[in-house]
Motif scaffolding. Structure first.
Motif, PDB file in Angstrom:
ATOM      1  N   ASP A  72       1.060  -1.535   0.079  1.00  0.00           N
ATOM      2  CA  ASP A  72       0.109  -0.120   0.097  1.00  0.00           C
ATOM      3  C   ASP A  72       0.874   1.562  -0.149  1.00  0.00           C
ATOM      4  O   ASP A  72       0.628   2.646  -0.292  1.00  0.00           O
ATOM      5  CB  ASP A  72      -0.494   0.090   1.487  1.00  0.00           C
ATOM      6  N   TYR A  73       2.015   1.521   0.843  1.00  0.00           N
ATOM      7  CA  TYR A  73       3.251   2.398   1.214  1.00  0.00           C
ATOM      8  C   TYR A  73       3.829   2.598  -0.383  1.00  0.00           C
ATOM      9  O   TYR A  73       3.421   3.613  -0.757  1.00  0.00           O
ATOM     10  CB  TYR A  73       3.871   2.123   2.263  1.00  0.00           C
ATOM     11  N   LEU A  74       4.197   1.808  -0.750  1.00  0.00           N
ATOM     12  CA  LEU A  74       4.555   2.299  -1.924  1.00  0.00           C
ATOM     13  C   LEU A  74       4.191   2.530  -3.109  1.00  0.00           C
ATOM     14  O   LEU A  74       4.769   2.852  -4.066  1.00  0.00           O
ATOM     15  CB  LEU A  74       5.715   0.707  -2.445  1.00  0.00           C
ATOM     16  N   LYS A  75       2.957   1.578  -3.234  1.00  0.00           N
ATOM     17  CA  LYS A  75       1.415   2.134  -3.916  1.00  0.00           C
ATOM     18  C   LYS A  75       1.764   3.991  -3.908  1.00  0.00           C
ATOM     19  O   LYS A  75       1.327   4.498  -5.393  1.00  0.00           O
ATOM     20  CB  LYS A  75       0.775   1.819  -4.029  1.00  0.00           C
ATOM     21  N   VAL A  76       1.358   4.196  -2.543  1.00  0.00           N
ATOM     22  CA  VAL A  76       1.054   5.208  -2.722  1.00  0.00           C
ATOM     23  C   VAL A  76       2.003   6.809  -3.008  1.00  0.00           C
ATOM     24  O   VAL A  76       2.109   7.761  -3.923  1.00  0.00           O
ATOM     25  CB  VAL A  76       0.787   5.910  -1.272  1.00  0.00           C
ATOM     26  N   VAL A  77       2.988   6.075  -2.658  1.00  0.00           N
ATOM     27  CA  VAL A  77       4.847   7.164  -3.131  1.00  0.00           C
ATOM     28  C   VAL A  77       4.982   6.592  -4.595  1.00  0.00           C
ATOM     29  O   VAL A  77       5.076   7.947  -5.263  1.00  0.00           O
ATOM     30  CB  VAL A  77       6.025   6.280  -2.520  1.00  0.00           C
ATOM     31  N   ARG A  78       4.089   5.588  -5.016  1.00  0.00           N
ATOM     32  CA  ARG A  78       4.176   5.640  -6.967  1.00  0.00           C
ATOM     33  C   ARG A  78       4.077   6.757  -7.497  1.00  0.00           C
ATOM     34  O   ARG A  78       4.028   7.180  -8.818  1.00  0.00           O
ATOM     35  CB  ARG A  78       4.511   4.310  -7.409  1.00  0.00           C
ATOM     36  N   GLU A  79       2.466   6.659  -6.998  1.00  0.00           N
ATOM     37  CA  GLU A  79       1.211   7.493  -7.519  1.00  0.00           C
ATOM     38  C   GLU A  79       1.303   8.753  -7.579  1.00  0.00           C
ATOM     39  O   GLU A  79       1.458   9.577  -8.072  1.00  0.00           O
ATOM     40  CB  GLU A  79       0.002   7.128  -6.877  1.00  0.00           C
ATOM     41  N   THR A  80       1.835   8.989  -5.834  1.00  0.00           N
ATOM     42  CA  THR A  80       2.605  10.261  -5.848  1.00  0.00           C
ATOM     43  C   THR A  80       3.098  10.880  -6.680  1.00  0.00           C
ATOM     44  O   THR A  80       3.235  12.287  -7.621  1.00  0.00           O
ATOM     45  CB  THR A  80       3.141  10.719  -4.282  1.00  0.00           C
ATOM     46  N   ARG A  81       4.300  10.236  -7.162  1.00  0.00           N
ATOM     47  CA  ARG A  81       5.495  10.678  -7.957  1.00  0.00           C
ATOM     48  C   ARG A  81       5.547  10.685  -9.454  1.00  0.00           C
ATOM     49  O   ARG A  81       5.369  11.577 -10.497  1.00  0.00           O
ATOM     50  CB  ARG A  81       6.396   9.707  -7.959  1.00  0.00           C
ATOM     51  N   GLN A  82       4.395  10.034 -10.066  1.00  0.00           N
ATOM     52  CA  GLN A  82       3.098  10.274 -10.994  1.00  0.00           C
ATOM     53  C   GLN A  82       2.440  10.975 -11.433  1.00  0.00           C
ATOM     54  O   GLN A  82       2.100  11.933 -12.433  1.00  0.00           O
ATOM     55  CB  GLN A  82       2.966   8.526 -11.507  1.00  0.00           C
ATOM     56  N   ARG A  83       1.609  11.428 -10.183  1.00  0.00           N
ATOM     57  CA  ARG A  83       1.125  12.697 -10.324  1.00  0.00           C
ATOM     58  C   ARG A  83       1.754  14.063 -10.408  1.00  0.00           C
ATOM     59  O   ARG A  83       1.027  14.652 -11.168  1.00  0.00           O
ATOM     60  CB  ARG A  83       0.089  12.814  -8.791  1.00  0.00           C
ATOM     61  N   THR A  84       2.805  14.304  -9.625  1.00  0.00           N
ATOM     62  CA  THR A  84       3.729  15.534  -9.663  1.00  0.00           C
ATOM     63  C   THR A  84       4.387  15.507 -10.795  1.00  0.00           C
ATOM     64  O   THR A  84       5.123  15.982 -10.991  1.00  0.00           O
ATOM     65  CB  THR A  84       4.049  15.575  -8.736  1.00  0.00           C
TER      66      THR A  84
END
Ligand SMILES: C[S@@+](CC[C@H](N)C(=O)[O-])C[C@H]1O[C@@H](n2cnc3c(N)ncnc32)[C@H](O)[C@@H]1O
Length: 287
Positions: A72-84
């Protein structure tokens, strides 16, 4: 990383019930961090931390599959990087929480420093706009520029009668945040006996940490009817205990941990430790 995986693990448990909850983050920070920032040691630390974990996950797609809390945690970090569109971006607790909360939940973020508070507003505005456009309605959010300890009384008890209180002070002064966290944990329980409270703390000298943790727990108001209050400490350190480095490790003290949270933590915490400390010089503990 321990703090943020723990936060997601707590929310994974607490959002199993449909009923909404209030997440009160008393020291919210700026919401979004730049790990390449040359002003700090962050880039160096990140190479041995989050970047290492992401590499492990990319090299072996199944490595963290048994530990949904880490996944879950890695998913949030990856999605944050993708979004920004920023490969060095790192989400703070507000963005981590936002990823796990539901429309029926509320998120209250308190940050006392005006510049950090302004950055927090911007980070949360962008993340919630993106969530609305892609994932549906996010939780309702309030952001205040204030003293997080002082605002506990205004927010507890919440109408939902369910709350997760996250206390993550800077501990810049050697004693005052330790004392304030003690008082805040007592106040949270007095206002809402079933409040789940998670307090982050640094681990430097074990004797000092043990003394503080034991004193905090023994001073907590007991439950009505004599039922024992449940507390759990998750700790992770990367050098042998008592090594004189700036910060060897950290802990999360959880008061009223949710059902089966401990059993899951006993699985994911050693997995997180093994990834961050491959030579096993430090350790981890569920106390
Ligand atoms: C460790 S950082 C928070 C990090 C954040 N919780 C996260 O995980 O992303 C501590 C923050 O608390 C803020 N702060 C310090 N004293 C405070 C107080 N009394 N009330 C609210 N915020 C405070 C600092 O400005 C800093 O941004």
């Amino acid at each position: 990383m321990l703090k943020h995986v723990t936060l997601l693990a707590l929310l994974r448990s607490l959002t199993k019930k449909d009923k909404g909850l209030l997440l009160l983050d008393t020291h919210a920070g700026r919401g979004l961090y730049d790990l390449s920032s040359s002003e700090s040691k962050q880039a160096n630390e990140a190479a041995k931390g989050i970047e290492r974990l992401l590499v492990h996950a990319a090299q072996d797609g199944t490595r963290f599959a048994p530990f949904p809390e880490i996944a879950d945690y890695l998913k949030v970090v990856r999605e944050t990087r993708q979004r920004t569109s920023d490969r060095q971006a790192y989400p703070g607790s507000p963005l981590i929480a936002l990823a796990a909360l539901r429309p029926q939940d509320r998120l209250t973020l308190i940050e006392s420093q005006p510049a950090e508070h302004a950055a927090l507003r911007e980070a949360v505005k962008n993340a919630s706009r993106y969530a609305r456009e892609h994932d549906g309605t996010p939780a309702s959010i309030t952001i205040e520029c204030a003293d997080g300890y002082g605002r506990l009384a205004a927010w507890l008890p919440p109408i939902e009668r369910r709350a997760l209180v996250v206390i993550d002070p800077p501990y810049e002064d050697t004693t005052s945040d330790f004392k304030a966290a003690e008082r805040a944990s007592q106040e949270a329980l007095r206002r809402l006996a079933n409040a789940v409270t998670a307090i982050w703390y640094p681990i430097k000298q074990v004797k000092d940490t043990d003394t503080w943790r034991t004193k905090l727990i023994s001073a907590l108001p007991q439950k009505a009817g004599g039922e024992a209050l449940s507390t759990l400490a998750l700790e992770l350190w990367i050098h042998p205990l008592d090594t004189r480095v700036g910060l060897n490790g950290s802990g999360m003290l959880i008061i009223n941990p949710p059902f089966q949270f401990e059993e899951h933590a006993r699985q994911w915490l050693p997995a997180l430790h093994a990834a961050l400390d491959p030579e096993s010089r430090g350790g981890c503990a569920v106390r």
